[in-house]
Design a protein around this motif. Structure first.
Motif, PDB file in Angstrom:
ATOM      1  N   PRO A 138      -9.446-109.286 -21.611  1.00 22.41           N
ATOM      2  CA  PRO A 138      -9.705-110.670 -22.031  1.00 22.41           C
ATOM      3  C   PRO A 138      -8.446-111.392 -22.506  1.00 22.41           C
ATOM      4  O   PRO A 138      -8.289-112.591 -22.272  1.00 22.41           O
ATOM      5  CB  PRO A 138     -10.728-110.515 -23.158  1.00 22.41           C
ATOM      6  N   GLU A 159      -6.875-114.896 -20.967  1.00 23.88           N
ATOM      7  CA  GLU A 159      -6.538-116.050 -21.806  1.00 23.88           C
ATOM      8  C   GLU A 159      -5.084-116.460 -21.598  1.00 23.88           C
ATOM      9  O   GLU A 159      -4.771-117.649 -21.525  1.00 23.88           O
ATOM     10  CB  GLU A 159      -6.800-115.729 -23.274  1.00 23.88           C
ATOM     11  N   GLN A 160      -4.171-115.489 -21.491  1.00 23.17           N
ATOM     12  CA  GLN A 160      -2.754-115.815 -21.288  1.00 23.17           C
ATOM     13  C   GLN A 160      -2.531-116.492 -19.933  1.00 23.17           C
ATOM     14  O   GLN A 160      -1.763-117.445 -19.833  1.00 23.17           O
ATOM     15  CB  GLN A 160      -1.904-114.549 -21.404  1.00 23.17           C
ATOM     16  N   SER A 168      -4.746-118.184 -18.251  1.00 20.47           N
ATOM     17  CA  SER A 168      -5.359-119.505 -18.358  1.00 20.47           C
ATOM     18  C   SER A 168      -4.444-120.464 -19.108  1.00 20.47           C
ATOM     19  O   SER A 168      -4.307-121.637 -18.732  1.00 20.47           O
ATOM     20  CB  SER A 168      -6.703-119.379 -19.071  1.00 20.47           C
ATOM     21  N   ARG A 169      -3.804-119.959 -20.151  1.00 19.36           N
ATOM     22  CA  ARG A 169      -2.863-120.782 -20.923  1.00 19.36           C
ATOM     23  C   ARG A 169      -1.693-121.220 -20.037  1.00 19.36           C
ATOM     24  O   ARG A 169      -1.269-122.371 -20.088  1.00 19.36           O
ATOM     25  CB  ARG A 169      -2.365-119.989 -22.123  1.00 19.36           C
TER      26      ARG A 169
END
Length: 136
Positions: free
Chosen positions: A66, A70-71, A73-74
């Motif tokens: 996860p 997130e990274q 997506s960032r």
């Protein structure tokens, strides 16, 4: 032509409000009659709000954690899709226009300068990270 007052009269208004009271003014829930309430779970069945034991599902795709999702997506938040396909300098310029933080700009500076990237996932992989694995 003016129609005047639209009330039916006090007696008819009271009768109409009693007819609709079970569907309009029900404060006990969305069902008017008690027999319409859902049955509780049986004695040998778990509560419906609990997840099954040992449930190992996560929101991350297979092959990624996860945190990695997130990274990635960032990173993608600062790269406009309209700029792709692009090389390192175009990606960095676009990220600067999108007010990317210094760590994102530094990561884009590490990309090989002579390669063109079609997707954010390709940029992510070029930075040395894993993408999700195929489920065939």
């Amino acid at each position: 032509m003016e129609r005047g007052n639209s009330k039916h009269g006090p007696r008819l208004d009271d009768e109409m409000s009693r007819e609709t009271a079970s569907t309009v003014g029900n404060t006990a829930g969305s069902r008017a009659e008690e027999w319409r309430q859902p049955e509780p779970a049986g004695e040998d069945q778990p509560e419906p709000t609990r997840a099954p034991q040992n449930d190992t599902r996560s929101s991350a795709p297979k092959g990624m954690t996860p945190a990695e999702v997130e990274q990635r997506s960032r990173l993608g938040r600062y790269i406009s899709l309209s700029v792709l396909p692009a090389d390192r300098s175009a990606l960095r310029s676009n990220a600067e226009e999108n007010e990317a933080p210094d760590d994102i700009l530094a990561a884009l500076d590490r990309l090989p300068p002579d390669r063109e990237y079609q997707t954010v996932s390709q940029v992510w992989a070029a930075l040395g990270h894993d993408n999700e694995t195929q489920r065939w």
